[in-house]
Design a protein around this motif. Structure first.
Motif, PDB file in Angstrom:
ATOM      1  N   GLY A 109       0.865  -1.187   0.000  1.00 28.63           N
ATOM      2  CA  GLY A 109       0.000   0.000   0.000  1.00 28.63           C
ATOM      3  C   GLY A 109       0.894   1.227   0.000  1.00 28.63           C
ATOM      4  N   ILE A 110       0.322   2.366  -0.284  1.00 24.39           N
ATOM      5  CA  ILE A 110       1.149   3.584  -0.346  1.00 24.39           C
ATOM      6  C   ILE A 110       0.361   4.765   0.231  1.00 24.39           C
ATOM      7  N   GLY A 111       1.087   5.793   0.679  1.00 26.80           N
ATOM      8  CA  GLY A 111       0.440   7.002   1.201  1.00 26.80           C
ATOM      9  C   GLY A 111      -0.432   6.670   2.403  1.00 26.80           C
ATOM     10  N   GLY A 112      -1.668   7.122   2.336  1.00 26.98           N
ATOM     11  CA  GLY A 112      -2.577   6.891   3.452  1.00 26.98           C
ATOM     12  C   GLY A 112      -2.870   5.424   3.694  1.00 26.98           C
ATOM     13  N   ILE A 139      -3.585  -3.194   0.327  1.00 23.51           N
ATOM     14  CA  ILE A 139      -4.466  -2.163   0.871  1.00 23.51           C
ATOM     15  C   ILE A 139      -4.509  -0.967  -0.075  1.00 23.51           C
ATOM     16  N   SER A 140      -5.689  -0.683  -0.593  1.00 19.02           N
ATOM     17  CA  SER A 140      -5.848   0.492  -1.448  1.00 19.02           C
ATOM     18  C   SER A 140      -7.314   0.890  -1.435  1.00 19.02           C
ATOM     19  N   LYS A 141      -7.572   2.122  -0.999  1.00 18.34           N
ATOM     20  CA  LYS A 141      -8.960   2.585  -0.958  1.00 18.34           C
ATOM     21  C   LYS A 141      -9.564   2.568  -2.357  1.00 18.34           C
ATOM     22  N   SER A 142      -8.839   3.132  -3.316  1.00 17.43           N
ATOM     23  CA  SER A 142      -9.375   3.196  -4.683  1.00 17.43           C
ATOM     24  C   SER A 142      -9.315   1.833  -5.357  1.00 17.43           C
ATOM     25  N   GLY A 143      -8.406   1.012  -4.883  1.00 17.91           N
ATOM     26  CA  GLY A 143      -8.255  -0.321  -5.474  1.00 17.91           C
ATOM     27  C   GLY A 143      -7.533  -0.301  -6.789  1.00 17.91           C
ATOM     28  N   GLY A 144      -6.870   0.808  -7.105  1.00 23.73           N
ATOM     29  CA  GLY A 144      -6.211   0.844  -8.408  1.00 23.73           C
ATOM     30  C   GLY A 144      -4.934   1.666  -8.436  1.00 23.73           C
ATOM     31  N   THR A 145      -4.385   2.045  -7.314  1.00 27.74           N
ATOM     32  CA  THR A 145      -3.187   2.892  -7.320  1.00 27.74           C
ATOM     33  C   THR A 145      -2.015   2.119  -7.934  1.00 27.74           C
ATOM     34  N   LEU A 146      -1.370   2.797  -8.891  1.00 33.83           N
ATOM     35  CA  LEU A 146      -0.368   2.137  -9.722  1.00 33.83           C
ATOM     36  C   LEU A 146       0.709   1.399  -8.914  1.00 33.83           C
ATOM     37  N   GLY A 161      -7.902   8.062   2.248  1.00 31.02           N
ATOM     38  CA  GLY A 161      -6.617   7.437   2.541  1.00 31.02           C
ATOM     39  C   GLY A 161      -5.936   7.878   3.820  1.00 31.02           C
ATOM     40  N   ARG A 162      -5.544   9.143   3.893  1.00 32.30           N
ATOM     41  CA  ARG A 162      -4.700   9.578   5.022  1.00 32.30           C
ATOM     42  C   ARG A 162      -5.457   9.674   6.336  1.00 32.30           C
ATOM     43  N   TYR A 163      -6.786   9.540   6.289  1.00 39.85           N
ATOM     44  CA  TYR A 163      -7.583   9.555   7.523  1.00 39.85           C
ATOM     45  C   TYR A 163      -8.030   8.138   7.909  1.00 39.85           C
ATOM     46  N   CYS A 218       3.162  14.525   8.359  1.00 43.71           N
ATOM     47  CA  CYS A 218       3.519  15.370   7.198  1.00 43.71           C
ATOM     48  C   CYS A 218       2.576  15.101   6.026  1.00 43.71           C
ATOM     49  N   GLN A 219       2.263  13.823   5.810  1.00 45.21           N
ATOM     50  CA  GLN A 219       1.350  13.524   4.702  1.00 45.21           C
ATOM     51  C   GLN A 219      -0.039  14.097   4.980  1.00 45.21           C
ATOM     52  N   LEU A 220      -0.517  13.866   6.208  1.00 42.68           N
ATOM     53  CA  LEU A 220      -1.866  14.339   6.563  1.00 42.68           C
ATOM     54  C   LEU A 220      -1.956  15.854   6.366  1.00 42.68           C
ATOM     55  N   ALA A 279       0.140  17.993   4.671  1.00 39.77           N
ATOM     56  CA  ALA A 279       0.424  18.521   3.335  1.00 39.77           C
ATOM     57  C   ALA A 279      -0.707  18.210   2.356  1.00 39.77           C
ATOM     58  N   GLU A 280      -1.145  16.948   2.365  1.00 36.18           N
ATOM     59  CA  GLU A 280      -2.130  16.541   1.360  1.00 36.18           C
ATOM     60  C   GLU A 280      -3.517  17.106   1.676  1.00 36.18           C
ATOM     61  N   SER A 281      -3.756  17.382   2.950  1.00 34.46           N
ATOM     62  CA  SER A 281      -5.076  17.905   3.324  1.00 34.46           C
ATOM     63  C   SER A 281      -5.157  19.410   3.171  1.00 34.46           C
ATOM     64  N   ASP A 302     -10.003  16.218   0.268  1.00 34.56           N
ATOM     65  CA  ASP A 302      -9.676  15.808  -1.098  1.00 34.56           C
ATOM     66  C   ASP A 302      -8.189  16.018  -1.396  1.00 34.56           C
ATOM     67  N   GLN A 303      -7.734  15.605  -2.566  1.00 33.94           N
ATOM     68  CA  GLN A 303      -6.323  15.699  -2.950  1.00 33.94           C
ATOM     69  C   GLN A 303      -6.219  15.767  -4.473  1.00 33.94           C
ATOM     70  N   PRO A 304      -6.808  16.826  -5.089  1.00 36.26           N
ATOM     71  CA  PRO A 304      -6.889  16.852  -6.555  1.00 36.26           C
ATOM     72  C   PRO A 304      -5.538  16.754  -7.245  1.00 36.26           C
ATOM     73  N   SER A 305      -4.502  17.330  -6.672  1.00 34.87           N
ATOM     74  CA  SER A 305      -3.214  17.290  -7.371  1.00 34.87           C
ATOM     75  C   SER A 305      -2.545  15.930  -7.268  1.00 34.87           C
ATOM     76  N   VAL A 306      -2.806  15.223  -6.174  1.00 38.17           N
ATOM     77  CA  VAL A 306      -2.292  13.850  -6.070  1.00 38.17           C
ATOM     78  C   VAL A 306      -2.973  12.988  -7.142  1.00 38.17           C
ATOM     79  N   GLU A 307      -4.268  13.200  -7.309  1.00 33.00           N
ATOM     80  CA  GLU A 307      -5.007  12.441  -8.327  1.00 33.00           C
ATOM     81  C   GLU A 307      -4.498  12.787  -9.725  1.00 33.00           C
ATOM     82  N   GLY A 335      -1.483  13.658 -10.525  1.00 38.16           N
ATOM     83  CA  GLY A 335      -0.213  12.940 -10.701  1.00 38.16           C
ATOM     84  C   GLY A 335      -0.448  11.487 -11.101  1.00 38.16           C
ATOM     85  N   LYS A 336      -1.446  10.875 -10.464  1.00 37.81           N
ATOM     86  CA  LYS A 336      -1.741   9.470 -10.772  1.00 37.81           C
ATOM     87  C   LYS A 336      -2.170   9.325 -12.236  1.00 37.81           C
ATOM     88  N   ARG A 337      -3.005  10.294 -12.695  1.00 37.82           N
ATOM     89  CA  ARG A 337      -3.500  10.211 -14.088  1.00 37.82           C
ATOM     90  C   ARG A 337      -2.367  10.421 -15.086  1.00 37.82           C
TER      91      ARG A 337
HETATM   92  O1  PA5 Z   1      -4.588  10.317   1.378  1.00 32.16           O
HETATM   93  C1  PA5 Z   1      -4.773   9.925   0.243  1.00 32.16           C
HETATM   94  O2  PA5 Z   1      -5.877   9.934  -0.297  1.00 32.16           O
HETATM   95  C2  PA5 Z   1      -3.629   9.332  -0.566  1.00 32.16           C
HETATM   96  O3  PA5 Z   1      -2.416   9.508   0.062  1.00 32.16           O
HETATM   97  C3  PA5 Z   1      -3.867   7.844  -0.776  1.00 32.16           C
HETATM   98  O4  PA5 Z   1      -3.883   7.194   0.461  1.00 32.16           O
HETATM   99  C4  PA5 Z   1      -2.792   7.230  -1.673  1.00 32.16           C
HETATM  100  O5  PA5 Z   1      -2.734   7.921  -2.886  1.00 32.16           O
HETATM  101  C5  PA5 Z   1      -3.111   5.768  -1.925  1.00 32.16           C
HETATM  102  O6  PA5 Z   1      -4.388   5.639  -2.443  1.00 32.16           O
HETATM  103  P1  PA5 Z   1      -5.164   4.273  -2.415  1.00 32.16           P
HETATM  104  O7  PA5 Z   1      -5.429   3.909  -0.994  1.00 32.16           O
HETATM  105  O8  PA5 Z   1      -6.406   4.529  -3.184  1.00 32.16           O
HETATM  106  O9  PA5 Z   1      -4.277   3.251  -3.072  1.00 32.16           O
END
Ligand code: PA5
Length: 448
Positions: free
Chosen positions: A85-88, A138-145, A202-204, A282-284, A286-288, A419-424, A426-428
């Protein structure tokens, strides 16, 4: 409350015109009340509300039985548990596991596969044996690269060595209850799975199955983790900043950024076990909070990681003498379980008379007090969170505290902290890049 939050040094009484004048926070009080009411009214809906993430310490209690059962099945299956899993979907779990892992009962070793690094992945696979390994993806979206790719590699490795059926019994999934590639995979292959509540981003999500399942499998007392979160939630019921520590912290961080030009927010714990907690924070933060605002300066102070006492020998020089554009959050452990007297021989006593009858904890305490005093003398606003120990209860409280502070701060800025529009974005772009780029996989491709 397990945590003691000392905010005095954020105010002008302690740091002069660099701090928040008490009258200023008083004038913000009506807005703070509105922000608090907006969140409190929403929380009544539990997980169905927008801020459902702030109810997890209570709303996950009925889910604990299922989580414990799943965790027990994982523990019975493996000696090595790979958490993909990554990030949140990773940082909070890693932070709690890192803080507590030396105290846990015997159980699987956890390996976090987060960043994409073919070298590290190969090393990990070389160290694991398929018969003793289980995977949680673990992935909320189920598709993070990053997550999908590494899970594919690890699954393939298990299937190659164990066959499809045995490999299937060594995989678990935590994802959205309805959507995404991982959810479809869980359905198609009958891989056991737990849902991430749809309102929880994710981060919450560390207090949801995202963190609770791997932590329970590792032996962390997740019931106590949630109890720590609930205690903190209880002391954040009031709409006045004087009686709600999260609201006061949010107001101070917000005012210091927007009115005192404190554009950098340094978190500096004086306890090694919280090193990864700072990454989570830091993630919580910055991304929030790092968001554009129409017609005004963008929101968010830049979160910076520091460690006491090592950064006294590095960052502190800049903190004290460079631009006064920072605010500081110290975390102080007030009771050290394992302390030791510094052994001094007769000759050492002459050289170091100030070390006589001192313990190792006395040293870190002196380092902390000295840094805080120097930072305050240099008129940098600073706040201290005192923790009585490093345990599941305290960590649950810290997580809950910062999730609330972040949501309140976001609402004060007038942005959406969820939300995290710029993170999204980057993913796209990464996916588009892969679609258009030809990868040279064989040397023959580049030979004439
Ligand atoms: O906080 C967030 O939304 C992001 O950091 C996500 O946790 C991160 O991009 C991983 O996303 P996902 O859980 O959908 O794989």
């Amino acid at each position: 409350m397990a945590l003691v939050i000392r905010t005095d040094n954020m105010y002008s009484d302690a740091v002069g015109d660099q701090g928040v004048h008490p009258a200023r926070i008083e004038t913000l009080a009506p807005r703070l009340k509105t922000v608090h009411a907006r969140v409190a009214e929403d929380l009544v809906q539990g997980l169905a509300g927008t801020y459902g993430c702030l109810t997890l310490s209570a709303t996950m209690v009925p889910e604990l039985e299922r989580i414990h059962e799943t965790a027990a099945a994982i523990r019975a299956t493996c000696q090595d548990l790979v958490v993909v899993g990554i990030g949140g979907s990773s940082l909070g779990t890693k932070a709690i596991w890192h803080a507590l892992h030396e105290t846990l009962p015997a159980g699987p070793r956890l390996h976090f596969v987060e960043n994409v690094d073919p070298y590290d992945l190969k090393l990990l696979l070389a160290r694991l044996t398929p018969e003793d390994t289980a995977l949680i993806c673990i992935s909320k979206s189920g598709g993070t690269l990053e997550t999908v790719v590494q899970f594919l590699v690890l699954r393939d490795w298990l299937i190659t060595h164990l066959g499809t059926e045995r490999a299937r019994r060594r995989q678990w999934i935590v994802t959205d209850p309805e959507q995404g590639w991982l959810r479809a995979l869980a359905r198609e292959e009958g891989i056991p799975s737990l849902p991430v509540p749809p309102s929880v981003g994710g981060r919450y999500s560390v207090l949801s199955p995202v963190g609770l399942l791997p932590l329970a499998a590792a032996g962390v007392d997740i019931d106590t983790l949630l109890a720590g979160g609930r205690e903190l939630a209880c002391v954040c019921q009031d709409g006045h900043f004087d009686a709600n520590p999260a609201l006061e912290m949010a107001a101070l961080y917000y005012l210091l950024d927007t009115e005192q030009d404190k554009r950098i927010s340094v978190m500096m714990p004086y306890v090694n076990r919280l090193r990864l907690f700072v990454d989570w924070y830091c993630q919580l933060w910055a991304e929030s909070l790092g968001k554009e605002r129409a017609g005004t300066t963008p929101a968010g102070s830049l979160p910076v990681r520091a460690m006491g006492a090592v950064d006294q020998h590095s960052q502190l020089q800049m903190y004290l003498e460079s631009r006064n554009d920072k605010m500081f959050t110290f975390v102080e452990l007030t009771h050290w379980e394992d302390d030791a007297i510094i052994p001094l021989g007769a000759a050492d006593r002459d050289h170091y008379p100030h070390l006589r009858h001192k313990t190792i904890a006395d040293i870190i305490d002196a380092e902390f007090q000295a840094t805080r005093e120097a930072i305050t003398d240099a008129r940098h606003p600073n706040l201290t969170i005192e923790i009585p120990g490093v345990n599941a209860f305290v960590l649950g409280s810290l997580i809950e505290l910062y999730q609330r502070v972040t949501v309140y701060t976001g609402l004060l800025y007038g942005i959406n902290p969820l939300d995290q529009p710029s993170v999204e974005k980057g993913k796209r772009i990464a996916i588009r890049y892969l679609q258009t780029r030809k990868r040279l996989t064989h040397l023959s491709d580049i030979r004439p």
